[in-house]
Scaffold this motif. Structure first.
Motif, PDB file in Angstrom:
ATOM      1  N   ALA A 196       0.813  -1.221   0.000  1.00 17.55           N
ATOM      2  CA  ALA A 196       0.000   0.000   0.000  1.00 17.55           C
ATOM      3  C   ALA A 196       0.846   1.271   0.000  1.00 17.55           C
ATOM      4  CB  ALA A 196      -0.931   0.002   1.209  1.00 17.55           C
ATOM      5  N   ASP A 197       2.165   1.145   0.129  1.00 18.88           N
ATOM      6  CA  ASP A 197       3.042   2.321   0.153  1.00 18.88           C
ATOM      7  C   ASP A 197       3.862   2.315  -1.132  1.00 18.88           C
ATOM      8  OD1 ASP A 197       4.282   4.437   2.250  1.00 18.88           O
ATOM      9  OD2 ASP A 197       5.883   3.587   1.001  1.00 18.88           O
ATOM     10  N   ALA A 198       3.707   3.368  -1.968  1.00 21.30           N
ATOM     11  CA  ALA A 198       4.355   3.401  -3.286  1.00 21.30           C
ATOM     12  C   ALA A 198       5.871   3.382  -3.158  1.00 21.30           C
ATOM     13  CB  ALA A 198       3.884   4.641  -4.050  1.00 21.30           C
ATOM     14  N   PHE A 199       6.417   4.181  -2.229  1.00 19.78           N
ATOM     15  CA  PHE A 199       7.872   4.249  -2.067  1.00 19.78           C
ATOM     16  C   PHE A 199       8.429   2.890  -1.648  1.00 19.78           C
ATOM     17  CE2 PHE A 199      11.727   5.006   0.348  1.00 19.78           C
ATOM     18  CZ  PHE A 199      12.435   5.888  -0.449  1.00 19.78           C
ATOM     19  N   ALA A 200       7.831   2.282  -0.646  1.00 13.89           N
ATOM     20  CA  ALA A 200       8.312   0.981  -0.162  1.00 13.89           C
ATOM     21  C   ALA A 200       8.095  -0.106  -1.207  1.00 13.89           C
ATOM     22  CB  ALA A 200       7.601   0.612   1.136  1.00 13.89           C
ATOM     23  N   ARG A 201       6.975  -0.050  -1.908  1.00 18.02           N
ATOM     24  CA  ARG A 201       6.698  -1.070  -2.920  1.00 18.02           C
ATOM     25  C   ARG A 201       7.746  -1.037  -4.028  1.00 18.02           C
ATOM     26  NH1 ARG A 201       1.956   0.401  -3.954  1.00 18.02           N
ATOM     27  NH2 ARG A 201       2.284   1.541  -5.910  1.00 18.02           N
ATOM     28  N   ALA A 202       8.076   0.172  -4.497  1.00 17.28           N
ATOM     29  CA  ALA A 202       9.083   0.295  -5.552  1.00 17.28           C
ATOM     30  C   ALA A 202      10.442  -0.201  -5.069  1.00 17.28           C
ATOM     31  CB  ALA A 202       9.168   1.745  -6.015  1.00 17.28           C
ATOM     32  N   HIS A 203      10.777   0.110  -3.825  1.00 19.06           N
ATOM     33  CA  HIS A 203      12.054  -0.324  -3.279  1.00 19.06           C
ATOM     34  C   HIS A 203      12.122  -1.853  -3.181  1.00 19.06           C
ATOM     35  CE1 HIS A 203      15.767   0.191  -0.958  1.00 19.06           C
ATOM     36  NE2 HIS A 203      15.312  -0.779  -0.155  1.00 19.06           N
ATOM     37  N   VAL A 204      11.021  -2.481  -2.730  1.00 22.92           N
ATOM     38  CA  VAL A 204      10.998  -3.947  -2.601  1.00 22.92           C
ATOM     39  C   VAL A 204      11.090  -4.606  -3.964  1.00 22.92           C
ATOM     40  CG1 VAL A 204       9.530  -5.905  -1.963  1.00 22.92           C
ATOM     41  CG2 VAL A 204       9.819  -3.997  -0.386  1.00 22.92           C
ATOM     42  N   ARG A 205      10.384  -4.055  -4.956  1.00 24.58           N
ATOM     43  CA  ARG A 205      10.455  -4.643  -6.302  1.00 24.58           C
ATOM     44  C   ARG A 205      11.867  -4.515  -6.886  1.00 24.58           C
ATOM     45  NH1 ARG A 205       5.695  -6.145  -8.434  1.00 24.58           N
ATOM     46  NH2 ARG A 205       3.761  -5.340  -7.467  1.00 24.58           N
ATOM     47  N   GLN A 206      12.487  -3.398  -6.636  1.00 27.94           N
ATOM     48  CA  GLN A 206      13.857  -3.224  -7.134  1.00 27.94           C
ATOM     49  C   GLN A 206      14.793  -4.230  -6.463  1.00 27.94           C
ATOM     50  OE1 GLN A 206      15.388   0.682  -6.424  1.00 27.94           O
ATOM     51  NE2 GLN A 206      17.316   0.327  -7.526  1.00 27.94           N
ATOM     52  N   ARG A 207      14.632  -4.411  -5.142  1.00 23.05           N
ATOM     53  CA  ARG A 207      15.475  -5.365  -4.440  1.00 23.05           C
ATOM     54  C   ARG A 207      15.181  -6.791  -4.888  1.00 23.05           C
ATOM     55  NH1 ARG A 207      15.554  -4.985   1.965  1.00 23.05           N
ATOM     56  NH2 ARG A 207      16.392  -2.936   1.354  1.00 23.05           N
ATOM     57  N   ALA A 208      13.899  -7.075  -5.186  1.00 21.24           N
ATOM     58  CA  ALA A 208      13.542  -8.416  -5.635  1.00 21.24           C
ATOM     59  C   ALA A 208      14.168  -8.736  -6.990  1.00 21.24           C
ATOM     60  CB  ALA A 208      12.020  -8.541  -5.716  1.00 21.24           C
ATOM     61  N   ALA A 209      14.209  -7.749  -7.884  1.00 23.99           N
ATOM     62  CA  ALA A 209      14.821  -7.973  -9.186  1.00 23.99           C
ATOM     63  C   ALA A 209      16.318  -8.179  -9.046  1.00 23.99           C
ATOM     64  CB  ALA A 209      14.527  -6.783 -10.107  1.00 23.99           C
ATOM     65  N   HIS A 210      16.927  -7.452  -8.097  1.00 22.46           N
ATOM     66  CA  HIS A 210      18.368  -7.575  -7.906  1.00 22.46           C
ATOM     67  C   HIS A 210      18.719  -8.935  -7.292  1.00 22.46           C
ATOM     68  CE1 HIS A 210      22.509  -6.410  -7.153  1.00 22.46           C
ATOM     69  NE2 HIS A 210      22.362  -6.735  -5.862  1.00 22.46           N
ATOM     70  N   ARG A 211      17.894  -9.410  -6.350  1.00 26.02           N
ATOM     71  CA  ARG A 211      18.174 -10.673  -5.666  1.00 26.02           C
ATOM     72  C   ARG A 211      17.511 -11.870  -6.327  1.00 26.02           C
ATOM     73  NH1 ARG A 211      16.853  -9.825   0.526  1.00 26.02           N
ATOM     74  NH2 ARG A 211      17.542 -12.009   0.483  1.00 26.02           N
ATOM     75  N   ARG A 212      16.757 -11.612  -7.384  1.00 27.23           N
ATOM     76  CA  ARG A 212      16.069 -12.676  -8.127  1.00 27.23           C
ATOM     77  C   ARG A 212      15.134 -13.500  -7.214  1.00 27.23           C
ATOM     78  NH1 ARG A 212      20.900 -15.098 -12.022  1.00 27.23           N
ATOM     79  NH2 ARG A 212      21.374 -13.097 -13.057  1.00 27.23           N
TER      80      ARG A 212
END
Length: 473
Positions: free
Chosen positions: A128-144
């Motif tokens: 529900a938080d745009a800033f946190a959501r974008a950060h988690v997706r970026q980290r997920a792509a980096h860590r696969r």
């Protein structure tokens, strides 16, 4: 709606223990859960304060804060996001603020001389938080990360804190995810509760079983003794000491009762013998009386005395029969008793019958039927006998055409030496033992004798109905 409750002692005790344990464990689990959650929330607030102070003062200014950190159940360190600077408050218009966390954070910041004009704390999910959501997706792509790991991360609880310092129009926004362990507090509490239930309720069940097993045996023995006193050996004491003393006391009482019953039987036998011998002599001596009317009257009196004496002795001994129970075809037994009266020309009619096999003492049952049929002939002029099955009971019904019995005296009429009103026995005599003996025989076989008046459609008494009920099987 009232819930059904167990009727046995063991069931009620287990229910009471389980209910008390549920209450205590529920209160304990609630207190532990609240303390744990409080510790996690305090840890998250301290993590936010840590990041704010690091951003503004550097790590060297945190010594006092770290020395004063006495948060209980601190658990694993909260996971956070980079600080965000914004010109607007991080709380949405319709979003609920956590005032307790705001007060806690304000107090921590004041202890560190960090003056904040505004503090805002809200709870969200990462998704529900745009800033946190974008950060988690970026980290997920980096860590696969796989899809499940990403979905779990987006569903995490997020604490969003906005702080605005005095004289500064910008907001510093910190975000902290709660530790995963905070979302799994209920599972160990539930496992702990189940284990306590199994151990404690199992131990109580074993103790209660040790108590209730001899108690159940004692109950069965008392029930058996009530039907046939002295018919079996005494109960072996078992269970706890208190239960053993109870069984020993019952055995002693039972022995005294059996001794008194034996003494009574010996006394009744002696009385019967001592009375019947002179009566037999009188029966011989009245033959010398020349007046036929007087001789017949004397013979009738002697027969009444002998019959009354037999009824008294039978009623006294009905509770301790010597003959064993036999599987008997009840319709054949009823038919044979009715044939006896038919052979003597008495108005006895056998109605519908069913083939029913019952375990009883045939000699005593014949005596009960003769008493009931004789009572119907004596007071009701005729008797109609039927046999039917009603559920788990065989029911023998004897109807007569007499005046019946007043409703308030029906129960009294089955007591020994109780006679009916003059309209029923003014000319018939009798000692008032027939119905009492029939009821005692029915009780001896586990049945019952029920008397009722037969009523016409207009409510007029048309006769008396005797229902002799016997258990089948």
């Amino acid at each position: 709606m009232r819930l059904p409750q167990p009727r046995s002692l063991m069931g009620q005790m287990l229910l009471a223990v389980a209910a008390a344990l549920l209450l205590v464990q529920g209160i304990g689990a609630l207190l532990v859960y609240r303390a744990q959650r409080e510790g996690y929330e305090a840890g998250m607030v301290n993590a936010v304060a840590f990041r704010l102070l690091v951003e503004t003062r550097g790590r060297d200014a945190l010594g006092r804060m770290l020395r004063n950190d006495r948060t209980p159940f601190s658990g694993p360190p909260p996971r956070g996001f980079p600080l965000e600077f914004s010109t607007g408050t991080p709380a949405a218009v319709d979003e609920a603020r956590d005032t307790r966390a705001e007060a806690r954070l304000r107090r921590v910041l004041e202890e560190q001389d960090f003056q904040a004009s505004d503090v805002v704390v809200v709870h969200r999910t990462v998704h529900a938080d745009a800033f946190a959501r974008a950060h988690v997706r970026q980290r997920a792509a980096h860590r696969r990360m796989d899809r499940q790991e990403l979905a779990d991360a987006l569903n995490d609880h997020l604490l969003v804190v906005g702080v605005r310092r005095d004289g500064d129009g910008n907001w510093m926004v910190a975000r902290v995810r709660s530790p995963r362990a905070a979302n799994k507090l209920l599972q160990p509490l539930l496992v702990q509760t189940v284990l306590i239930y199994v151990v404690l309720v199992g131990a109580v069940a074993l103790i209660l079983r040790r108590i209730t097993r001899p108690l159940a045996a004692l109950t069965r023995r008392v029930e058996q003794f009530a039907v046939a006193p002295g018919s079996a050996g005494q109960l072996v004491p078992g269970g706890p000491e208190d239960m053993q003393r109870l069984i020993e006391a019952h055995n002693a009482m039972e022995a005294r009762i059996v001794a008194m019953l034996d003494e009574k039987d010996v006394m009744l036998g002696a009385i019967g013998h001592d009375l019947k011998t002179p009566l037999a002599a009188l029966r011989v001596r009245i033959e010398s009386v020349e007046d036929d009317t007087e001789r017949a009257r004397m013979a009738t009196t002697i027969e009444d005395i002998v019959r009354t004496l037999d009824d008294i002795l039978s009623l006294a001994r009905v509770g301790r029969p010597s003959d064993p129970r036999e599987r008997t075809e009840l319709s054949a037994l009823v038919a044979s008793v009715v044939e006896e009266y038919e052979d003597m020309g008495d108005p006895v009619e056998l109605g519908d019958t069913q083939r029913i096999v019952v375990e009883l003492r045939p000699t005593w049952m014949r005596r009960a039927l003769r008493n009931l049929i004789g009572n119907a002939l004596r007071y009701g002029e005729r008797a109609r006998v039927t046999l039917e099955r009603d559920g788990a009971r065989a029911v023998i019904v004897i109807d007569d055409d007499g005046p019946g019995i007043p409703a308030d005296r029906i129960e009294d009429m089955m007591n020994p030496f109780t006679r009916g009103d003059p309209s029923r026995n003014s000319t018939t005599g009798g000692a008032g033992l027939g119905l009492a003996l029939a009821r005692a025989i029915a009780d001896q076989n586990g049945g019952a004798l029920v008397l009722s008046n037969r009523l016409s459609a207009q409510g007029r008494v048309e006769g008396l109905r005797a229902r002799l009920e016997l258990p089948v099987g």
